[in-house]
Design a protein around this motif. Sequence first.
Motif, PDB file in Angstrom:
ATOM      1  N   UNK A 196       0.816  -1.219   0.000  1.00 39.37           N
ATOM      2  CA  UNK A 196       0.000   0.000   0.000  1.00 39.37           C
ATOM      3  C   UNK A 196       0.849   1.268   0.000  1.00 39.37           C
ATOM      4  N   UNK A 197       0.171   2.389  -0.295  1.00 40.59           N
ATOM      5  CA  UNK A 197       0.801   3.706  -0.180  1.00 40.59           C
ATOM      6  C   UNK A 197       0.968   4.080   1.277  1.00 40.59           C
ATOM      7  N   UNK A 198      -0.007   3.700   2.091  1.00 38.60           N
ATOM      8  CA  UNK A 198      -0.047   4.090   3.495  1.00 38.60           C
ATOM      9  C   UNK A 198      -1.035   3.191   4.217  1.00 38.60           C
ATOM     10  N   UNK A 199      -1.069   3.319   5.532  1.00 38.08           N
ATOM     11  CA  UNK A 199      -2.048   2.601   6.354  1.00 38.08           C
ATOM     12  C   UNK A 199      -2.862   3.602   7.160  1.00 38.08           C
ATOM     13  N   UNK A 200      -4.160   3.353   7.238  1.00 33.02           N
ATOM     14  CA  UNK A 200      -5.058   4.146   8.077  1.00 33.02           C
ATOM     15  C   UNK A 200      -5.336   3.339   9.333  1.00 33.02           C
ATOM     16  N   UNK A 201      -5.273   3.976  10.496  1.00 33.99           N
ATOM     17  CA  UNK A 201      -5.519   3.324  11.776  1.00 33.99           C
ATOM     18  C   UNK A 201      -6.835   3.861  12.336  1.00 33.99           C
ATOM     19  N   UNK A 202      -7.868   3.028  12.333  1.00 33.93           N
ATOM     20  CA  UNK A 202      -9.166   3.462  12.837  1.00 33.93           C
ATOM     21  C   UNK A 202      -9.197   3.531  14.351  1.00 33.93           C
ATOM     22  N   UNK A 203      -8.735   2.481  14.998  1.00 33.24           N
ATOM     23  CA  UNK A 203      -8.686   2.408  16.458  1.00 33.24           C
ATOM     24  C   UNK A 203      -7.228   2.293  16.866  1.00 33.24           C
ATOM     25  N   UNK A 212      -0.782  -0.179  19.229  1.00 30.33           N
ATOM     26  CA  UNK A 212       0.540  -0.507  18.696  1.00 30.33           C
ATOM     27  C   UNK A 212       0.388  -1.293  17.396  1.00 30.33           C
ATOM     28  N   UNK A 213       1.366  -1.127  16.488  1.00 33.04           N
ATOM     29  CA  UNK A 213       1.357  -1.880  15.229  1.00 33.04           C
ATOM     30  C   UNK A 213       2.758  -2.434  14.992  1.00 33.04           C
ATOM     31  N   UNK A 214       2.832  -3.747  14.824  1.00 37.57           N
ATOM     32  CA  UNK A 214       4.085  -4.422  14.480  1.00 37.57           C
ATOM     33  C   UNK A 214       4.053  -4.689  12.984  1.00 37.57           C
ATOM     34  N   UNK A 215       5.011  -4.110  12.254  1.00 40.28           N
ATOM     35  CA  UNK A 215       5.014  -4.296  10.804  1.00 40.28           C
ATOM     36  C   UNK A 215       6.421  -4.204  10.239  1.00 40.28           C
ATOM     37  N   UNK A 216       6.520  -4.669   9.004  1.00 43.72           N
ATOM     38  CA  UNK A 216       7.794  -4.625   8.278  1.00 43.72           C
ATOM     39  C   UNK A 216       7.539  -3.927   6.952  1.00 43.72           C
ATOM     40  N   UNK A 217       8.387  -2.974   6.624  1.00 39.81           N
ATOM     41  CA  UNK A 217       8.254  -2.242   5.371  1.00 39.81           C
ATOM     42  C   UNK A 217       8.728  -3.057   4.184  1.00 39.81           C
ATOM     43  N   UNK A 218       8.272  -2.647   3.021  1.00 39.50           N
ATOM     44  CA  UNK A 218       8.675  -3.323   1.794  1.00 39.50           C
ATOM     45  C   UNK A 218      10.194  -3.287   1.691  1.00 39.50           C
ATOM     46  N   UNK A 219      10.789  -4.442   1.457  1.00 40.48           N
ATOM     47  CA  UNK A 219      12.239  -4.536   1.349  1.00 40.48           C
ATOM     48  C   UNK A 219      12.972  -4.495   2.675  1.00 40.48           C
ATOM     49  N   UNK A 220      12.243  -4.400   3.779  1.00 42.20           N
ATOM     50  CA  UNK A 220      12.879  -4.330   5.095  1.00 42.20           C
ATOM     51  C   UNK A 220      13.382  -5.692   5.543  1.00 42.20           C
ATOM     52  N   UNK A 221      14.314  -5.680   6.485  1.00 46.05           N
ATOM     53  CA  UNK A 221      14.866  -6.934   6.988  1.00 46.05           C
ATOM     54  C   UNK A 221      14.463  -7.217   8.429  1.00 46.05           C
ATOM     55  N   UNK A 231       4.343  -6.441   5.655  1.00 50.09           N
ATOM     56  CA  UNK A 231       3.716  -7.300   6.656  1.00 50.09           C
ATOM     57  C   UNK A 231       3.122  -6.434   7.756  1.00 50.09           C
ATOM     58  N   UNK A 232       1.949  -6.795   8.232  1.00 49.62           N
ATOM     59  CA  UNK A 232       1.384  -6.247   9.461  1.00 49.62           C
ATOM     60  C   UNK A 232       1.176  -7.466  10.353  1.00 49.62           C
ATOM     61  N   UNK A 233       1.935  -7.552  11.415  1.00 54.32           N
ATOM     62  CA  UNK A 233       1.952  -8.745  12.268  1.00 54.32           C
ATOM     63  C   UNK A 233       0.808  -8.739  13.281  1.00 54.32           C
ATOM     64  N   UNK A 234       0.258  -9.919  13.531  1.00 53.90           N
ATOM     65  CA  UNK A 234      -0.776 -10.064  14.558  1.00 53.90           C
ATOM     66  C   UNK A 234      -0.160  -9.928  15.950  1.00 53.90           C
ATOM     67  N   UNK A 235       0.998 -10.579  16.132  1.00 59.11           N
ATOM     68  CA  UNK A 235       1.668 -10.510  17.428  1.00 59.11           C
ATOM     69  C   UNK A 235       2.223  -9.110  17.632  1.00 59.11           C
ATOM     70  N   UNK A 236       1.804  -8.470  18.693  1.00 62.31           N
ATOM     71  CA  UNK A 236       2.268  -7.128  19.018  1.00 62.31           C
ATOM     72  C   UNK A 236       1.355  -6.021  18.527  1.00 62.31           C
ATOM     73  N   UNK A 237       0.424  -6.344  17.624  1.00 62.02           N
ATOM     74  CA  UNK A 237      -0.483  -5.323  17.107  1.00 62.02           C
ATOM     75  C   UNK A 237      -1.739  -5.276  17.961  1.00 62.02           C
ATOM     76  N   UNK A 238      -1.982  -4.112  18.550  1.00 59.06           N
ATOM     77  CA  UNK A 238      -3.193  -3.900  19.346  1.00 59.06           C
ATOM     78  C   UNK A 238      -4.136  -2.910  18.667  1.00 59.06           C
TER      79      UNK A 238
END
Length: 88
Positions: free
Chosen positions: A34-41, A44-53, A73-80
């Motif tokens: 995506x271009x960006x992420x919108x957070x409705x509620x 915390x968000x655990x994620x990895x950017x494109x090309x990230x390690x 990636x947007x990870x389930x673990x750590x994302x509230x």
Amino acid sequence: MADQFSNSADQVSAPATRAVAVVPHDSTPLTDIPKALYVGTGGDIAMRGVGGSADQMWKNVANGTVLPFRAQFVRATGTTAADLLALY
């Protein structure tokens, strides 16, 4: 996974034209980058950017925030945070 903005006339900086719900998952990448992420509620968000390690933890993201982050990636673990939308 597709990155439709890598060599496109529809640039990352142009306004999004569609939004898709994001269901965080620990091993499955987002279908498209995506271009960006919108957070409705907020939360915390655990994620990895494109090309990230490595994953990044974004702490205390407020309700209604648009994160200009190209997540692979947007990870389930750590994302509230909830009600996440990928903006394309």
